[in-house]
Design a protein around this motif. Sequence first.
Motif, PDB file in Angstrom:
ATOM      1  N   VAL A 267       0.866  -1.185   0.000  1.00 18.40           N
ATOM      2  CA  VAL A 267       0.000   0.000   0.000  1.00 18.40           C
ATOM      3  C   VAL A 267       0.900   1.231   0.000  1.00 18.40           C
ATOM      4  N   PRO A 268       0.987   1.947  -1.139  1.00 15.85           N
ATOM      5  CA  PRO A 268       1.836   3.144  -1.144  1.00 15.85           C
ATOM      6  C   PRO A 268       1.329   4.182  -0.152  1.00 15.85           C
ATOM      7  N   ASP A 269       2.252   4.960   0.393  1.00 20.76           N
ATOM      8  CA  ASP A 269       1.826   5.929   1.417  1.00 20.76           C
ATOM      9  C   ASP A 269       0.967   7.047   0.830  1.00 20.76           C
ATOM     10  N   GLY A 270       1.015   7.219  -0.489  1.00 23.27           N
ATOM     11  CA  GLY A 270       0.153   8.207  -1.137  1.00 23.27           C
ATOM     12  C   GLY A 270       0.631   9.632  -0.980  1.00 23.27           C
ATOM     13  N   VAL A 271       1.729   9.830  -0.300  1.00 22.22           N
ATOM     14  CA  VAL A 271       2.285  11.168  -0.114  1.00 22.22           C
ATOM     15  C   VAL A 271       3.643  11.235  -0.805  1.00 22.22           C
ATOM     16  N   GLU A 272       4.570  10.422  -0.298  1.00 22.48           N
ATOM     17  CA  GLU A 272       5.901  10.378  -0.892  1.00 22.48           C
ATOM     18  C   GLU A 272       5.949   9.378  -2.051  1.00 22.48           C
ATOM     19  N   ILE A 273       5.290   8.231  -1.844  1.00 27.06           N
ATOM     20  CA  ILE A 273       5.302   7.140  -2.818  1.00 27.06           C
ATOM     21  C   ILE A 273       3.883   6.953  -3.357  1.00 27.06           C
ATOM     22  N   MET A 274       3.743   7.047  -4.682  1.00 27.13           N
ATOM     23  CA  MET A 274       2.414   6.993  -5.281  1.00 27.13           C
ATOM     24  C   MET A 274       2.065   5.616  -5.826  1.00 27.13           C
ATOM     25  N   ASP A 275       3.065   4.807  -6.116  1.00 27.09           N
ATOM     26  CA  ASP A 275       2.810   3.487  -6.694  1.00 27.09           C
ATOM     27  C   ASP A 275       3.897   2.533  -6.205  1.00 27.09           C
ATOM     28  N   VAL A 276       3.518   1.331  -5.874  1.00 26.36           N
ATOM     29  CA  VAL A 276       4.472   0.306  -5.457  1.00 26.36           C
ATOM     30  C   VAL A 276       4.089  -0.984  -6.171  1.00 26.36           C
ATOM     31  N   ARG A 277       5.078  -1.616  -6.805  1.00 21.75           N
ATOM     32  CA  ARG A 277       4.771  -2.830  -7.570  1.00 21.75           C
ATOM     33  C   ARG A 277       5.804  -3.906  -7.311  1.00 21.75           C
ATOM     34  N   TRP A 278       5.338  -5.158  -7.423  1.00 21.47           N
ATOM     35  CA  TRP A 278       6.239  -6.309  -7.399  1.00 21.47           C
ATOM     36  C   TRP A 278       6.580  -6.692  -8.840  1.00 21.47           C
ATOM     37  N   PHE A 279       7.834  -7.040  -9.058  1.00 16.63           N
ATOM     38  CA  PHE A 279       8.275  -7.457 -10.388  1.00 16.63           C
ATOM     39  C   PHE A 279       8.979  -8.810 -10.305  1.00 16.63           C
ATOM     40  N   THR A 280       8.640  -9.721 -11.211  1.00 17.08           N
ATOM     41  CA  THR A 280       9.506 -10.885 -11.433  1.00 17.08           C
ATOM     42  C   THR A 280      10.664 -10.409 -12.317  1.00 17.08           C
ATOM     43  N   ARG A 281      11.678 -11.222 -12.467  1.00 19.72           N
ATOM     44  CA  ARG A 281      12.801 -10.817 -13.321  1.00 19.72           C
ATOM     45  C   ARG A 281      12.346 -10.572 -14.758  1.00 19.72           C
ATOM     46  N   SER A 282      11.521 -11.469 -15.269  1.00 17.70           N
ATOM     47  CA  SER A 282      11.110 -11.294 -16.669  1.00 17.70           C
ATOM     48  C   SER A 282      10.204 -10.073 -16.823  1.00 17.70           C
ATOM     49  N   GLU A 283       9.361  -9.828 -15.829  1.00 15.45           N
ATOM     50  CA  GLU A 283       8.498  -8.635 -15.907  1.00 15.45           C
ATOM     51  C   GLU A 283       9.329  -7.348 -15.893  1.00 15.45           C
ATOM     52  N   LEU A 284      10.330  -7.331 -15.035  1.00 14.35           N
ATOM     53  CA  LEU A 284      11.145  -6.118 -14.960  1.00 14.35           C
ATOM     54  C   LEU A 284      11.970  -5.940 -16.236  1.00 14.35           C
ATOM     55  N   ALA A 285      12.570  -7.017 -16.719  1.00  9.98           N
ATOM     56  CA  ALA A 285      13.391  -6.915 -17.928  1.00  9.98           C
ATOM     57  C   ALA A 285      12.554  -6.399 -19.095  1.00  9.98           C
ATOM     58  N   THR A 286      11.334  -6.925 -19.224  1.00  8.07           N
ATOM     59  CA  THR A 286      10.461  -6.516 -20.331  1.00  8.07           C
ATOM     60  C   THR A 286      10.040  -5.055 -20.170  1.00  8.07           C
ATOM     61  N   ALA A 287       9.665  -4.682 -18.948  1.00 11.46           N
ATOM     62  CA  ALA A 287       9.199  -3.308 -18.708  1.00 11.46           C
ATOM     63  C   ALA A 287      10.303  -2.288 -18.957  1.00 11.46           C
ATOM     64  N   VAL A 288      11.520  -2.635 -18.570  1.00  9.03           N
ATOM     65  CA  VAL A 288      12.649  -1.721 -18.774  1.00  9.03           C
ATOM     66  C   VAL A 288      13.019  -1.667 -20.257  1.00  9.03           C
ATOM     67  N   ARG A 289      13.078  -2.827 -20.865  1.00 13.41           N
ATOM     68  CA  ARG A 289      13.474  -2.883 -22.278  1.00 13.41           C
ATOM     69  C   ARG A 289      12.474  -2.135 -23.158  1.00 13.41           C
ATOM     70  N   ASP A 290      11.185  -2.280 -22.860  1.00 11.09           N
ATOM     71  CA  ASP A 290      10.162  -1.661 -23.695  1.00 11.09           C
ATOM     72  C   ASP A 290       9.908  -0.206 -23.334  1.00 11.09           C
ATOM     73  N   GLY A 291      10.578   0.275 -22.288  1.00 13.24           N
ATOM     74  CA  GLY A 291      10.391   1.665 -21.897  1.00 13.24           C
ATOM     75  C   GLY A 291       9.103   1.906 -21.136  1.00 13.24           C
ATOM     76  N   ASP A 292       8.438   0.841 -20.658  1.00 16.70           N
ATOM     77  CA  ASP A 292       7.209   1.034 -19.876  1.00 16.70           C
ATOM     78  C   ASP A 292       7.520   1.679 -18.530  1.00 16.70           C
ATOM     79  N   ILE A 293       8.693   1.339 -17.999  1.00 16.18           N
ATOM     80  CA  ILE A 293       9.158   2.020 -16.798  1.00 16.18           C
ATOM     81  C   ILE A 293      10.616   2.416 -17.005  1.00 16.18           C
ATOM     82  N   THR A 294      11.070   3.390 -16.217  1.00 13.56           N
ATOM     83  CA  THR A 294      12.499   3.699 -16.196  1.00 13.56           C
ATOM     84  C   THR A 294      13.010   3.432 -14.785  1.00 13.56           C
ATOM     85  N   ILE A 295      14.262   3.013 -14.729  1.00 10.68           N
ATOM     86  CA  ILE A 295      14.888   2.761 -13.428  1.00 10.68           C
ATOM     87  C   ILE A 295      16.127   3.646 -13.322  1.00 10.68           C
ATOM     88  N   PRO A 296      16.660   3.834 -12.126  1.00  7.50           N
ATOM     89  CA  PRO A 296      17.791   4.754 -11.945  1.00  7.50           C
ATOM     90  C   PRO A 296      19.025   4.333 -12.762  1.00  7.50           C
TER      91      PRO A 296
END
Length: 323
Positions: A267-296
Motif C-alpha cells: 500500500v503506497p503511502d500516497g504522499v511520498e510514494i504513489m505506486d508500489v509494484r512487485w516485479f519478477t525478473r522477466s516482468e522487470l526486464a520486459t518493462a525496462v526494455r520496452d520503456g514502460d518504466i524507467t529505473i535509476p
Amino acid sequence: MSETLRIPALSSFGNLPLARVSLDRGGALRSSPTLLDELWGAPGTRVMFIAQGRSPMLDGRLMLKDSAQVKRPDTPIYLGRTLADDPDHGGVPEGTHILLAVLDAVDPDILDDDGWVDLRAAATLLSGRDAGIFAQAAAIANWHAKHTHCPRCGTLTEVTEGGWVRRCPSDGTDHYPRTDPAIIVAVVDEADRLLLGSAAAWPEGRFSTLAGFVEPGESLEGAVIREVAEESGIEVHSPQYLGSQPWPFPASLMLGFIATAVNTNQVPDGVEIMDVRWFTRSELATAVRDGDITIPTGVSVSRALIEHWYGGPLDESVAEDRP
Ligand SMILES: [Zn+2]
C-alpha cells in the motif's frame, strides 16, 4: 534464468562509481598549521576546482591545475595524495598532493562554462580516481557552504585542519563535516519478486528501490524496517547490508540493503510514494526494455541493488531499436 534467491556477493556490488577510493586523505597531515602554505605553489601540487557542484573536465578527466599557476583562495581544502600512477590520467604521478579550490561561480578563465560538469553526469565517465576525488570534493564543499556559523553561539567559524574542521573563535568548539546516512533497500518476497516504488516527485513511470534517511537514535536495520513499512505497507525482516557509496547531493551516504518481505499486499503511502509494484525478473526486464518504466542510472546504489537482484545488467534499448 534461475528464480532462486541470490546470495549477495560483495564483489559484484563493489563497482559503485562514487565509492572508489582514490586518495590517501592524509588525516595526520591536516593537523599541521602550515600544511596549506607549504603545499600551495610547491612543485607538483595540483588544484581541483569546484563551483556549485560543478568541476572543469577536459578530455574525460578532471582538470587538476598546477597550484603555482592558480590564485590561492582564502581557504583551500586538502584532499589528499594520489595513490598510484595512472597512465591514463594526464601525468599526475603517485603521491601528488591535491588541493581543492571552492569557487563562488564557474570561472571561464579556467575553462569555458560548458566544460564544467556535475558529478552525477560525470561519475560513470571519469576514472575511479577522478570520480572518488570529485565525490570527496563535492561533499566537503557542500558542508562548508551550509555550515559557516557555530551551531552553539552563532559566531562565524574559522576553517582549520586542512579544511576538515571549522572552529568557533568565540567558544572554541570544533565542528566536523557531517554525513547523513540513508538506507536504500531491495525488498524481495518469498517468490523472489522485487518491490519497486514510484515517488510523487518523479516523472511518471520511474521506479526505484525504497529509501529514506536514518533518524537520530536509530539503527540502520531499524531504518530499513521503518522506511519500507511507511512507504509501502510491507513488513520486512533480516535486512542484510550489501554496500555503500557517498551521495553528496548534498550530504548523503547511501547504505544498500536487501530484505525479505513478510507480506505482499503493498500500500503506497500516497504522499511520498504513489505506486508500489512487485516485479519478477522477466516482468522487470520486459518493462525496462520496452520503456514502460524507467529505473535509476548506473551511478546509483538503486541500480546496483536492482541488478544485484536481477543477476546481471538490465538492457534499456527499446524494442523498436532492436534488430
Ligand atoms: Zn561558538
